[in-house]
Design a protein around this motif. Sequence first.
Motif, short mmCIF file in Angstrom:
data_model
loop_
_atom_site.label_atom_id
_atom_site.label_comp_id
_atom_site.label_asym_id
_atom_site.label_seq_id
_atom_site.Cartn_x
_atom_site.Cartn_y
_atom_site.Cartn_z
N VAL A 5 0.84 -1.19 0.00
CA VAL A 5 0.00 0.00 0.00
C VAL A 5 0.88 1.25 0.00
O VAL A 5 1.82 1.35 0.80
CB VAL A 5 -0.94 0.01 1.24
N SER A 6 0.61 2.17 -0.90
CA SER A 6 1.47 3.36 -1.01
C SER A 6 0.62 4.62 -0.96
O SER A 6 0.49 5.35 -1.93
CB SER A 6 2.27 3.32 -2.31
N GLU A 7 0.00 4.85 0.19
CA GLU A 7 -0.89 5.99 0.35
C GLU A 7 -0.18 7.24 0.85
O GLU A 7 -0.64 8.36 0.60
CB GLU A 7 -2.03 5.63 1.31
N TYR A 27 -9.58 -0.71 6.89
CA TYR A 27 -10.39 -0.50 5.70
C TYR A 27 -10.41 -1.77 4.85
O TYR A 27 -11.47 -2.21 4.38
CB TYR A 27 -9.84 0.66 4.86
N ALA A 28 -9.24 -2.38 4.65
CA ALA A 28 -9.17 -3.58 3.82
C ALA A 28 -10.02 -4.70 4.41
O ALA A 28 -10.78 -5.37 3.69
CB ALA A 28 -7.71 -4.03 3.68
N VAL A 29 -9.91 -4.92 5.71
CA VAL A 29 -10.68 -5.99 6.35
C VAL A 29 -12.18 -5.71 6.23
O VAL A 29 -12.96 -6.62 5.92
CB VAL A 29 -10.28 -6.14 7.83
N SER A 30 -12.59 -4.47 6.45
CA SER A 30 -14.01 -4.14 6.38
C SER A 30 -14.55 -4.36 4.97
O SER A 30 -15.67 -4.87 4.79
CB SER A 30 -14.26 -2.70 6.82
N ARG A 31 -13.75 -4.03 3.95
CA ARG A 31 -14.19 -4.23 2.57
C ARG A 31 -14.29 -5.71 2.24
O ARG A 31 -15.24 -6.17 1.59
CB ARG A 31 -13.22 -3.56 1.59
N VAL A 32 -13.29 -6.48 2.63
CA VAL A 32 -13.29 -7.91 2.33
C VAL A 32 -14.48 -8.59 3.00
O VAL A 32 -15.19 -9.41 2.38
CB VAL A 32 -11.97 -8.56 2.79
N LEU A 33 -14.74 -8.27 4.27
CA LEU A 33 -15.85 -8.89 4.98
C LEU A 33 -17.18 -8.53 4.32
O LEU A 33 -18.05 -9.39 4.14
CB LEU A 33 -15.86 -8.43 6.44
N ALA A 34 -17.34 -7.26 3.95
CA ALA A 34 -18.59 -6.82 3.33
C ALA A 34 -18.80 -7.48 1.98
O ALA A 34 -19.92 -7.91 1.65
CB ALA A 34 -18.60 -5.30 3.19
N ARG A 35 -17.75 -7.59 1.20
CA ARG A 35 -17.89 -8.16 -0.13
C ARG A 35 -18.07 -9.67 -0.08
O ARG A 35 -18.81 -10.24 -0.90
CB ARG A 35 -16.68 -7.77 -0.99
N VAL A 50 -7.43 4.03 -6.05
CA VAL A 50 -8.10 4.80 -5.00
C VAL A 50 -9.58 4.46 -4.90
O VAL A 50 -10.27 5.00 -4.03
CB VAL A 50 -7.91 6.31 -5.21
N SER A 51 -10.09 3.58 -5.77
CA SER A 51 -11.44 3.06 -5.56
C SER A 51 -11.49 2.31 -4.22
O SER A 51 -12.54 2.22 -3.59
CB SER A 51 -11.84 2.12 -6.69
N ASP A 52 -10.36 1.76 -3.82
CA ASP A 52 -10.19 1.21 -2.47
C ASP A 52 -8.97 1.88 -1.85
O ASP A 52 -9.06 2.89 -1.21
CB ASP A 52 -10.03 -0.31 -2.51
N GLN A 53 -7.81 1.29 -2.10
CA GLN A 53 -6.56 1.88 -1.60
C GLN A 53 -5.51 1.78 -2.70
O GLN A 53 -5.56 0.88 -3.54
CB GLN A 53 -6.07 1.14 -0.35
N LYS A 54 -4.58 2.69 -2.68
CA LYS A 54 -3.54 2.70 -3.69
C LYS A 54 -2.52 1.61 -3.38
O LYS A 54 -1.68 1.74 -2.48
CB LYS A 54 -2.85 4.07 -3.73
N TYR A 55 -2.61 0.52 -4.12
CA TYR A 55 -1.69 -0.60 -3.95
C TYR A 55 -0.76 -0.65 -5.15
O TYR A 55 -1.21 -0.76 -6.30
CB TYR A 55 -2.47 -1.91 -3.83
#
Length: 228
Positions: A5-7, A27-35, A50-55
């Motif tokens: 991640v390079s934010e 943020y990543a965990v919350s997105r993965v769980l929701a999806r 940036v739709s999620d995080q800049k990786y």
Amino acid sequence: YLYGVSEIPFSWHEEALKAQVVAARSYAVSRVLARNASSWPDPFDLYDSVSDQKYSGWDEENYPGGWTDCADGTTWCSAVDATEDLIVDYQGEVAETFYSASNGGATAEPPDVWAGGTTRPYLLAKDDPFDSGDHNPNYSIRERAYTIAQVSEWLNDYTPPSPIPPDQLHVGTVQSILIDAPPSGRVSFALITIIGSDKTVTVTGRVSGGQIIDDGPYGFRFYTVIKE
């Protein structure tokens, strides 16, 4: 994943890096769980933008100053390791830790930003005096002035996407504009009433795929007219 991640710049203070890591992990965990709990159609859990995080991938999982492996002790990788397993939670659930480079001086609640956004007790609209200043190159507030004639012309020339009536915003000469904006000041989904010489209208109707999917206030359309 977090190594890539390079934010924020790796040169920032160690504690700032740790805070960013915890936010990124949460943020990543919350997105993965929701999806995973929904009918997520794609063969991946997170976008790399940036739709999620800049990786930036493995090539960026190492500080660009020359390290070749996280074992060499890069500051960012050290922050990831130092906060291992740490996330932000709210009442036993992983918090959705949205973040941005700048908020323009005020945070916003999810419904003010995303259509269908759900209010969270820990994501409240409030002033952020620390966002402004020379230390934040992403902070930018611009003031613009328009004449009644300009705004009237833009509204009367604008045609919204079908099936919204093409003359929805054709109000004649603008008399006044009432904006019921949230504390953040965002108008994307604010109630906007335009009073003109020909008619008064409340800007409504969000369109997707040629269908009206939300006939509630849609201030973003007025914003689009002005932006054009």
